[in-house]
Structures are given as structure tokens and as C-alpha cells.
Design a protein around this motif. Structure first.
Motif, PDB file in Angstrom:
ATOM      1  N   PHE A  75       0.908  -1.432   0.022  1.00 14.18           N
ATOM      2  CA  PHE A  75       0.020  -0.021   0.240  1.00 14.18           C
ATOM      3  C   PHE A  75       0.835   1.221  -0.034  1.00 14.18           C
ATOM      4  O   PHE A  75       2.071   1.235   0.426  1.00 14.18           O
ATOM      5  CB  PHE A  75      -1.022   0.060   1.197  1.00 14.18           C
ATOM      6  CG  PHE A  75      -0.287   0.327   2.614  1.00 14.18           C
ATOM      7  CD1 PHE A  75      -0.144   1.737   2.987  1.00 14.18           C
ATOM      8  CD2 PHE A  75       0.141  -0.864   3.243  1.00 14.18           C
ATOM      9  CE1 PHE A  75       0.295   1.932   4.068  1.00 14.18           C
ATOM     10  CE2 PHE A  75       0.916  -0.681   4.418  1.00 14.18           C
ATOM     11  CZ  PHE A  75       0.965   1.016   4.901  1.00 14.18           C
ATOM     12  N   ASP A 112      -4.752   1.200  -1.441  1.00 11.97           N
ATOM     13  CA  ASP A 112      -4.516  -0.107  -1.050  1.00 11.97           C
ATOM     14  C   ASP A 112      -4.223  -0.942  -2.408  1.00 11.97           C
ATOM     15  O   ASP A 112      -5.048  -0.782  -3.114  1.00 11.97           O
ATOM     16  CB  ASP A 112      -5.855  -0.407  -0.259  1.00 11.97           C
ATOM     17  CG  ASP A 112      -5.627  -1.895   0.138  1.00 11.97           C
ATOM     18  OD1 ASP A 112      -5.280  -2.828  -0.501  1.00 11.97           O
ATOM     19  OD2 ASP A 112      -5.767  -1.958   1.707  1.00 11.97           O
ATOM     20  N   ASP A 163      -5.274   2.072  11.444  1.00  9.85           N
ATOM     21  CA  ASP A 163      -5.409   1.393  10.255  1.00  9.85           C
ATOM     22  C   ASP A 163      -3.776   0.990   9.955  1.00  9.85           C
ATOM     23  O   ASP A 163      -3.514  -0.070   9.342  1.00  9.85           O
ATOM     24  CB  ASP A 163      -5.970   2.524   9.120  1.00  9.85           C
ATOM     25  CG  ASP A 163      -7.425   2.479   9.151  1.00  9.85           C
ATOM     26  OD1 ASP A 163      -7.946   1.672  10.087  1.00  9.85           O
ATOM     27  OD2 ASP A 163      -7.906   3.256   8.755  1.00  9.85           O
ATOM     28  N   GLU A 166      -2.840  -2.007  11.568  1.00  6.53           N
ATOM     29  CA  GLU A 166      -3.473  -3.292  11.146  1.00  6.53           C
ATOM     30  C   GLU A 166      -2.913  -3.572   9.855  1.00  6.53           C
ATOM     31  O   GLU A 166      -2.557  -4.642   9.644  1.00  6.53           O
ATOM     32  CB  GLU A 166      -4.869  -2.942  10.787  1.00  6.53           C
ATOM     33  CG  GLU A 166      -5.586  -4.065  10.512  1.00  6.53           C
ATOM     34  CD  GLU A 166      -7.175  -3.900  10.279  1.00  6.53           C
ATOM     35  OE1 GLU A 166      -7.896  -4.572   9.598  1.00  6.53           O
ATOM     36  OE2 GLU A 166      -7.459  -2.920  10.939  1.00  6.53           O
ATOM     37  N   TYR A 167      -2.490  -2.738   8.881  1.00  8.18           N
ATOM     38  CA  TYR A 167      -1.528  -2.854   7.661  1.00  8.18           C
ATOM     39  C   TYR A 167      -0.301  -3.761   8.104  1.00  8.18           C
ATOM     40  O   TYR A 167       0.104  -4.592   7.499  1.00  8.18           O
ATOM     41  CB  TYR A 167      -1.229  -1.799   6.868  1.00  8.18           C
ATOM     42  CG  TYR A 167      -2.418  -1.245   6.126  1.00  8.18           C
ATOM     43  CD1 TYR A 167      -2.835  -2.115   5.011  1.00  8.18           C
ATOM     44  CD2 TYR A 167      -3.276  -0.208   6.264  1.00  8.18           C
ATOM     45  CE1 TYR A 167      -3.749  -1.619   4.015  1.00  8.18           C
ATOM     46  CE2 TYR A 167      -3.936   0.234   5.402  1.00  8.18           C
ATOM     47  CZ  TYR A 167      -4.409  -0.381   4.334  1.00  8.18           C
ATOM     48  OH  TYR A 167      -5.415  -0.021   3.439  1.00  8.18           O
ATOM     49  N   ASN A 168       0.294  -3.429   9.312  1.00  9.87           N
ATOM     50  CA  ASN A 168       1.587  -3.872   9.580  1.00  9.87           C
ATOM     51  C   ASN A 168       1.474  -5.588   9.938  1.00  9.87           C
ATOM     52  O   ASN A 168       2.437  -6.200   9.962  1.00  9.87           O
ATOM     53  CB  ASN A 168       2.073  -2.970  10.903  1.00  9.87           C
ATOM     54  CG  ASN A 168       3.645  -3.372  11.102  1.00  9.87           C
ATOM     55  OD1 ASN A 168       4.379  -3.484  10.338  1.00  9.87           O
ATOM     56  ND2 ASN A 168       3.671  -3.645  12.507  1.00  9.87           N
ATOM     57  N   GLY A 170      -1.072  -7.438   8.986  1.00  8.15           N
ATOM     58  CA  GLY A 170      -1.799  -7.964   7.656  1.00  8.15           C
ATOM     59  C   GLY A 170      -0.840  -8.895   6.478  1.00  8.15           C
ATOM     60  O   GLY A 170       0.303  -9.218   6.984  1.00  8.15           O
ATOM     61  N   PHE A 172       0.461  -7.773   4.051  1.00 13.28           N
ATOM     62  CA  PHE A 172       1.258  -6.638   3.199  1.00 13.28           C
ATOM     63  C   PHE A 172       2.583  -6.928   3.374  1.00 13.28           C
ATOM     64  O   PHE A 172       3.103  -7.380   4.448  1.00 13.28           O
ATOM     65  CB  PHE A 172       0.733  -5.201   3.228  1.00 13.28           C
ATOM     66  CG  PHE A 172      -0.482  -5.053   2.755  1.00 13.28           C
ATOM     67  CD1 PHE A 172      -0.691  -4.738   1.352  1.00 13.28           C
ATOM     68  CD2 PHE A 172      -1.686  -4.799   3.459  1.00 13.28           C
ATOM     69  CE1 PHE A 172      -2.059  -4.403   0.845  1.00 13.28           C
ATOM     70  CE2 PHE A 172      -3.063  -4.667   3.142  1.00 13.28           C
ATOM     71  CZ  PHE A 172      -3.001  -4.451   1.628  1.00 13.28           C
ATOM     72  N   VAL A 175       5.329  -0.997   2.109  1.00 16.17           N
ATOM     73  CA  VAL A 175       4.882   0.219   2.279  1.00 16.17           C
ATOM     74  C   VAL A 175       5.310   1.439   1.585  1.00 16.17           C
ATOM     75  O   VAL A 175       6.749   1.259   1.526  1.00 16.17           O
ATOM     76  CB  VAL A 175       4.354   0.717   3.788  1.00 16.17           C
ATOM     77  CG1 VAL A 175       5.959   0.824   4.404  1.00 16.17           C
ATOM     78  CG2 VAL A 175       3.873   2.026   3.751  1.00 16.17           C
ATOM     79  N   THR A 222       5.060   0.688  10.871  1.00 13.73           N
ATOM     80  CA  THR A 222       5.097  -0.454   9.989  1.00 13.73           C
ATOM     81  C   THR A 222       6.337  -1.098   9.995  1.00 13.73           C
ATOM     82  O   THR A 222       6.850  -1.428   8.927  1.00 13.73           O
ATOM     83  CB  THR A 222       4.771   0.076   8.646  1.00 13.73           C
ATOM     84  OG1 THR A 222       5.966   0.930   8.125  1.00 13.73           O
ATOM     85  CG2 THR A 222       3.208   0.895   8.517  1.00 13.73           C
TER      86      THR A 222
END
Length: 506
Positions: A75, A112, A163, A166-168, A170, A172, A175, A222
Motif C-alpha cells: 500500500f 491499498d 489502520d 493493522e496493515y503492519n 496483515g 502486506f 509500504v 510499519t
């Protein structure tokens, strides 16, 4: 016989006036109607809340290209500009504007790569400020923001940290964010880096750049992800302009050209740089510019030898040459152009000799710019075209001939570099981003600006023109501003603005 107005008649007239002032468009109000109300303009504001120069679809297409480049396992996050300190009008940074068109301070945007959805994070409305200064799109306008911009979701800025966390954790792996300092009005990437470099040399000011502070926070949130540079992706996107972008650049360029031509007309011996800049600013602001693309480079005589010299106070003397390079920003897009002319309106023999030499070479470059050719190929063709002309030229001084030889030789030497460039891009920034050492292709907008010097006499010669490339071919959109000697001298014989309106304090 006059009719007496009864209370019922008066009430009817007042009711009719109320209907007119409430429901009828101001555009159809007559002069007579305008005599019965305080204002005939009724809306508190008439400025648009979102740009009218680009469709939401164009911003969406730019974001789609980012999604394609970063892939589904990444993302991107973009930081918008803060509210400026002091009595300064807020302006979004170029990076955030290019991908969203949203002009709100302290905004963030996540793109995203998996869902290919864009989420913008906005602050709360500051009601007292809006009451006194006008509306700013805020979190409370979420539905309106999505409607105007085509953004998929709008969240409160307080949700951003959660958020990111949460991306960290998930699926993914990367970044993306901009690792270079942000551009803004009058701020290119290179000039921002210069300012940060100056700050590092100040023992009492160790503040990082705003982008650096953001990167530090992002790294902590992240830590499981690999941080990637978004700059190369958006730089290459920005290199190829859309028709809507070219239209804005063209308007900016037309204003720039009008300012230079009016300065030429107004030039008389004794003119000051500030007077020419005042002419330009009148033309720019009368036509609704955002501001200046860069500080005015208005050079009189040897000022020009320091090619970015500014704030000159030198009055033009008989026999001086003037150089002006001062472009506006129109709806986020700028221009870049330079012209030279004699203060007294007539090129003397030395000026004519050196200017003619330079112009012949300059025109050879312009004439050889073609779609599909690299800068190296263009310069090789230009040198081949110019050489027979150069062989026939004579110079009144040995130092002039030496300077001319060295100038041309420097371009021959550049041919050894297949990655050589002709000039620089122009767009959201006056020194726009993107790689211009590649073959010329539609959508490019760039300038050429060869710089010829005779150091022994502090002589400096430079012109600059805007080249726009479309599917139809190559166009020099600054051709309407004369650069030939006869055209310049003819224009200078016309009456100028300063001769019509010359207001000075005693």
C-alpha cells in the motif's frame, strides 16, 4: 391619477421582492432589481470546493497506475501539506494534489494495492475559522468529499494510526511513501533539499524535514514492512502530461509571455527590475494565478552572469542588456521562459554579434526536436545543422571566438553521454520531476536553456522556451514571444504599460 398603496398592496410588493431575492437567479436580476437589495450575490462563497480543471476520473486513473506499480502486496501512503504559519493561504503539496485533487490541510491518503481503494483521512471542521475565512473540506464533509473527488472512503485522522498498525500485521509486505521533500508553491524538490542542507549547518536548528519526520513515524508503525520509495513511480507518471494538464500549462505560459512582452514594451533606459516585475505581477494576478513559480530572475547588465541572481536594484543603463525569467503558477501548473533585450531598444554591434551566434545555435536545437529521438540524437543533429553556419561566422574579439568555440565544444563533449538531457521538465514544478534523457514522447513538456558566457567581460546569454509534445507533434508554445532581433526591436517601439500608468511616490 395616482393609486394609493393600501397595507395589502405594500404586503404584496414586499412578498414579491422576497420571492425575487430568494428564488430567482442573480444572473437574471435587472438593474432595477439591484436597487432593492444590499447585494445581488447571494451565496456566501462562489469558489469551488474541488478543482474544475480535472475530472475525478483523471485522478482515479493516476491512482490506478500507482496500484499497478506497487502491486497487491503493498500500500502507499501520502502526506498532505500542513496549514502554513502566518497570513498565508493554504495550498496543497504537489504530491497529494496530483493523486487526489483534495485541498485540505493535514490530510493523509492510503492507496491499498490489494483492494485498489483510496482512503483519505481528514481533520475535524474548525467552525470558528470557517465562519471567518470560508469553508475547508473536513471529516464532517465525508460524503461530499467522496462525491466531489471520487475517493472511495473518508475517515477521521484519528483512525490513521490504527489502520497503519493493522496493515503492519496483515498480508502486506511493503509500504510506499515519498522519500523526497514535498513540493509546493515556489518549492521544487531541489530547492527544498537546499533548504534542508542549510538547516543542517545551523547548530541551533536540527529539525528534520516534514517528510523525514513522517517517515520516522511510519517506520515505527510499519516495522514488519519494507519501506519503498514512491517518488520514482509518481515522477514518471507526472512526466507525461494529460490534455487537461497541458491546457493549464499553456495558460500559464501565455500569461508568462504577455508579462515579458509588456516588460519589453515598457523598457526605457533607467527602468528598474522591480518595475518589470510589477508589470508581470499585475498581469498574473489579474488573471487569477496561484502565485509565483519561482522568484523573479530579472537581470540588468552583468547581473545575468549569476544566472539565479534575484532582487536586483540596478537601474538599466544605456547599452545594458536585460534578461527576464519569471513564471506564474496557474491552478497548480507553472511555466518557464526567458528572453533578453537591450535597455535602449536597439541591439548594438556587440550585442547583435553575440546574440546572433547564440540564437543560430538555439534555433538549431529547437528545429531538431522530434518524437522518438533521444536528447543525444537531437543535439547531434543540431550540431550538424549549425556547424556550416558557425564556420562562416566572424567575431570582433578573440575572447568572443574563444568563448563561442568552448560553448559549442561543450555540447560536442556531452554527446559522449547517452543519458544527456536538453533541459528540464515543467509542470507542477518549474523543475519538474521525471527522466528526460529518454526519447521524446507525447505528453512531455520541457524547456531548453543553453547558457553562453564570456567570463572576461561578465557576458551571459540565455533564452528559454517551452516545448510541448502531443500526438500531433512538437510545438514551441512560447514562439509568440519574439526572440529574433527584428521582432524584439519592433515590440520595444510600442507603448508600454509603464508609459500609460506610472505611479511613483515622491
Amino acid at each position: 391619477m395616482k393609486m394609493l398603496l393600501t397595507p395589502s398592496h405594500l404586503f404584496a410588493k414586499l412578498l414579491l421582492l422576497l420571492v425575487i431575492t430568494t428564488y430567482i437567479s442573480p444572473a437574471i436580476l435587472s438593474t432595477a432589481d439591484a436597487q432593492h437589495t444590499w447585494n445581488t450575490s447571494y451565496e456566501k462563497e462562489e469558489r469551488p470546493l474541488f478543482t474544475t480543471h480535472f475530472s475525478p476520473g483523471e485522478f482515479a486513473e493516476r491512482r490506478n497506475q500507482v496500484y499497478s506499480e506497487i502491486g497487491s502486496n503493498a500500500f502507499a501512503i501520502i502526506q498532505g501539506a500542513p496549514m502554513p504559519m502566518g497570513f498565508q493561504i493554504f495550498r496543497q503539496n504537489n504530491e497529494f494534489y496530483y493523486l487526489s485533487g483534495i485541498v485540505s490541510p493535514h490530510a493523509y491518503m492510503i492507496l491499498d494495492g490489494e483492494s485498489q481503494k483510496a482512503t483519505v483521512y481528514l481533520q475535524d471542521r474548525i467552525e470558528r475559522r470557517e465562519y471567518g475565512e470560508g469553508k475547508v473540506l473536513s471529516y464532517q464533509d465525508a460524503e461530499l468529499v467522496m462525491e466531489l473527488s471520487g475517493i472511495d472512503d473518508v475517515k477521521h485522522i484519528s483512525q490513521l494510526q490504527a489502520d497503519l498498525e493493522e496493515y503492519n500485521i496483515g498480508q502486506f509486505t511493503s509500504v510506499y511513501t515519498h522519500l523526497s521533500p514535498y513540493e509546493n508553491l515556489g518549492v521544487t524538490r531541489s530547492i527544498a533539499n537546499r533548504t534542508l542542507g542549510d538547516r543542517e549547518n545551523d547548530p541551533f536548528d536540527n529539525r528534520p524535514g516534514r517528510h523525514q519526520e513522517f517517515i520516522k513515524h511510519l517506520e515505527s508503525l510499519t516495522s514488519n514492512l519494507e519501506m519503498q520509495n514512491l517518488d520514482p513511480i509518481t515522477d514518471e507518471l507526472r512526466k507525461i502530461k494529460s490534455p487537461a494538464e497541458i491546457e493549464l500549462i499553456t495558460i500559464s505560459t501565455k500569461l508568462h509571455g504577455e508579462a515579458i512582452m509588456e516588460s519589453m514594451r515598457s523598457t526605457k533606459v533607467g527602468i528598474l527590475p522591480q518595475e518589470m516585475e510589477a508589470i508581470a505581477r499585475y498581469i498574473y494576478w489579474k488573471n487569477g494565478v496561484d502565485g509565483e513559480g519561482y522568484y523573479a530572475l530579472t537581470h540588468v547588465g552583468p547581473d545575468a552572469y549569476m544566472n539565479h541572481y534575484h532582487s536586483s536594484k540596478r537601474a538599466a543603463r544605456d547599452g545594458d542588456m536585460i534578461l527576464m525569467d519569471y513564471g506564474p503558477v496557474y491552478n497548480y501548473y507553472t511555466s518557464d521562459m526567458g528572453r533578453m533585450w537591450p535597455a535602449n531598444g536597439t541591439f548594438n554591434p556587440v550585442q547583435r554579434e553575440l546574440y546572433t551566434f547564440y540564437l543560430e545555435f538555439y534555433e538549431a536545437i529547437l528545429n531538431n526536436i522530434e518524437i522518438g529521438l533521444t536528447p543525444q540524437q537531437i543535439m547531434s543533429n543540431a550540431l550538424a545543422q549549425f556547424q556550416p553556419v558557425f564556420d562562416q561566422m566572424t567575431f570582433s574579439k578573440d575572447i568572443y571566438k574563444k568563448a563561442a568555440d568552448e560553448f559549442i565544444d561543450s555540447y560536442r563533449q556531452r554527446l559522449d553521454n547517452p543519458r544527456m538531457g536538453l533541459g528540464h521538465g515543467v509542470g507542477l514544478a518549474v523543475h519538474d520531476v521525471g527522466d528526460y534523457s529518454v526519447p521524446v514522447e507525447p505528453g512531455m513538456v520541457f524547456v531548453i536553456e543553453p547558457q553562453f558566457r564570456v567570463p572576461e567581460e561578465n557576458i551571459y546569454v540565455r533564452l528559454e522556451d517551452m516545448i510541448v509534445v502531443t500526438e500531433d507533434g512538437v510545438e514551441v508554445i512560447t514562439d509568440f514571444v519574439p526572440r529574433d532581433i527584428e521582432g524584439i526591436e519592433a515590440l520595444m517601439r510600442e507603448e508600454g504599460m509603464l508609459q500609460k500608468i506610472d505611479i511613483k511616490l515622491d
